[in-house]
Design an enzyme around this catalytic site. Structure first.
Site, PDB file in Angstrom:
ATOM      1  N   GLY A   1     -12.507   1.654   3.549  1.00  0.00           N
ATOM      2  CA  GLY A   1     -11.579   1.727   2.428  1.00  0.00           C
ATOM      3  C   GLY A   1     -11.523   0.474   1.577  1.00  0.00           C
ATOM      4  O   GLY A   1     -11.312   0.550   0.359  1.00  0.00           O
TER       5      GLY A   1
ATOM      6  N   HIS B   1     -14.030   2.931   8.364  1.00  0.00           N
ATOM      7  CA  HIS B   1     -13.248   1.739   8.013  1.00  0.00           C
ATOM      8  C   HIS B   1     -13.837   1.083   6.762  1.00  0.00           C
ATOM      9  O   HIS B   1     -14.053  -0.142   6.712  1.00  0.00           O
ATOM     10  CB  HIS B   1     -13.211   0.758   9.178  1.00  0.00           C
TER      11      HIS B   1
ATOM     12  N   ILE C   1       0.835  -1.202   0.000  1.00  0.00           N
ATOM     13  CA  ILE C   1       0.000   0.000   0.000  1.00  0.00           C
ATOM     14  C   ILE C   1       0.869   1.252   0.000  1.00  0.00           C
ATOM     15  O   ILE C   1       0.620   2.193  -0.762  1.00  0.00           O
ATOM     16  CB  ILE C   1      -0.955   0.003   1.204  1.00  0.00           C
TER      17      ILE C   1
ATOM     18  N   ALA D   1      -4.248   2.803   8.026  1.00  0.00           N
ATOM     19  CA  ALA D   1      -3.609   1.531   8.383  1.00  0.00           C
ATOM     20  C   ALA D   1      -4.288   0.901   9.600  1.00  0.00           C
ATOM     21  O   ALA D   1      -5.159   0.045   9.463  1.00  0.00           O
ATOM     22  CB  ALA D   1      -2.116   1.751   8.626  1.00  0.00           C
TER      23      ALA D   1
ATOM     24  N   GLU E   1     -13.653   1.042  17.386  1.00  0.00           N
ATOM     25  CA  GLU E   1     -14.633   1.072  16.303  1.00  0.00           C
ATOM     26  C   GLU E   1     -15.834   0.206  16.650  1.00  0.00           C
ATOM     27  O   GLU E   1     -15.659  -0.978  16.953  1.00  0.00           O
ATOM     28  CB  GLU E   1     -13.990   0.562  14.999  1.00  0.00           C
TER      29      GLU E   1
ATOM     30  N   ASP F   1      -9.366   6.427   8.107  1.00  0.00           N
ATOM     31  CA  ASP F   1     -10.387   5.405   7.867  1.00  0.00           C
ATOM     32  C   ASP F   1     -10.406   4.398   8.998  1.00  0.00           C
ATOM     33  O   ASP F   1     -11.168   3.439   8.965  1.00  0.00           O
ATOM     34  CB  ASP F   1     -10.113   4.702   6.533  1.00  0.00           C
TER      35      ASP F   1
END
Length: 316
Positions: free
Chosen positions: A277, A275, A152, A226, A256, A251
């Site tokens: 992506g 989250h 990435i 990440a 979460e 993201d």
């Protein structure tokens, strides 16, 4: 004899169809259904995505387990050590999300640098005159600091370069790349945009804290697609409040859905997506198909793709 697979989360329909063609499928989407399956079935493989935990108690509750798998890249929610101790294959989909996460990263950079979220919001509120007080900039000519040069990170670097950015990077070691390798502290000092692409482990836990944020330019953006725990969010909130950095876009969060991170989510100079992506149609399908095909290969005594077995070397 058909093997039994336990799903902790939903997967793409095409991937689910492949499972049904080759194995018996059971679901444990909640505690009650999970307990019922474990009490009544011998499970040979467990598949999760990002939330379902394949932890030591679950692994040890399945004496016939041959594989545990995550439809994704990171394995934070899988007890790799325990699976390896039990000689259980750990399957993931390395590299499968590089393109989509890199795109998402650039989208967050653009939104943050050009103040795009606020501009769209103001126009939706019928405030066209927002343009008279608009403040934003462009990526062209800026310096991009990439922390972590895996699949990435490399793709983000290439996209940044295409936008006219100078690319600096720091990773565990220097690589043969057309970008300048620098110490972490130097990347933080020189970059206009710092983008995180590191794995989460004991060495990277809150690698961006008060000291590191203090090294960044006052006009710099911090981007995290990440892992949420790479950033000390208490220090980040202080940096945003004191305007020692210009903004934050992410993201991922340490918690979460966000509870402790609500102050970051609601901050006027922060942009946070849920989250999502990797949840594009193409990537979600690809990740699920890659993972499920390799799980089926293991359970039907066929050869899975070598790179799909995360702990392959430890099992040999």
């Amino acid at each position: 004899m058909r093997k039994n697979v336990l799903l902790l989360e939903t997967v793409a329909e095409e991937a689910l169809a492949i499972l049904h063609e080759n194995v018996n499928v059971f679901t444990g989407y909640d505690e009650a259904s999970l307990k019922n399956v474990l009490n009544n079935e011998n499970i040979h493989a467990i598949i999760t995505r990002g939330k379902g935990l394949i932890n030591k108690p679950l692994i040890d509750a399945c004496p016939h387990l041959q594989a545990v798998a995550r439809c994704g890249v990171g394995l934070d929610n899988v007890d790799v050590a325990r699976a390896t101790e039990r000689k259980i294959k750990v399957i993931n989909a390395p590299g499968s999300n590089a393109a989509t996460i890199a795109e998402h990263t650039l989208a967050l950079m653009l939104m943050g640098m050009r103040n795009m979220y606020e501009s769209v919001s103001q126009v939706k509120q019928d405030n066209w005159n927002w343009r008279n007080q608009y403040a934003g900039d462009e990526l062209n000519g800026k310096t991009l600091g990439v922390l972590g040069m895996g699949n990435i990170g490399k793709r983000v670097a290439r996209l940044g370069e295409a936008f006219g950015m100078e690319v600096l990077y720091w990773s565990k070691s220097a690589q043969d790349l057309p970008y300048k390798y620098m110490a972490l502290e130097d990347v933080l000092q020189y970059a206009d945009v710092v983008s995180l692409h590191l794995p989460f482990n004991t060495e990277t836990d809150r690698i961006i804290g008060e000291k590191q944020l203090g090294l960044m330019k006052t006009g710099a953006l911090l981007i995290n697609t990440a892992r949420g725990a790479l950033v000390d969010h208490a220090a980040l909130l202080e940096a945003l409040n004191s305007k020692s950095i210009a903004g934050f876009a992410a993201d991922v969060l340490p918690d979460e859905p966000p509870v402790q991170s609500r102050a970051i989510v609601e901050h006027p100079r922060a942009i946070v997506t849920p989250h999502s992506g990797s949840l594009t149609t193409a990537t979600y399908r690809q990740i699920c198909l890659l993972t499920i095909n390799n799980v089926v290969a293991v359970l039907t005594d066929k050869q899975p793709e070598p790179n799909s077995i995360y702990n392959r070397s430890a099992l040999q």
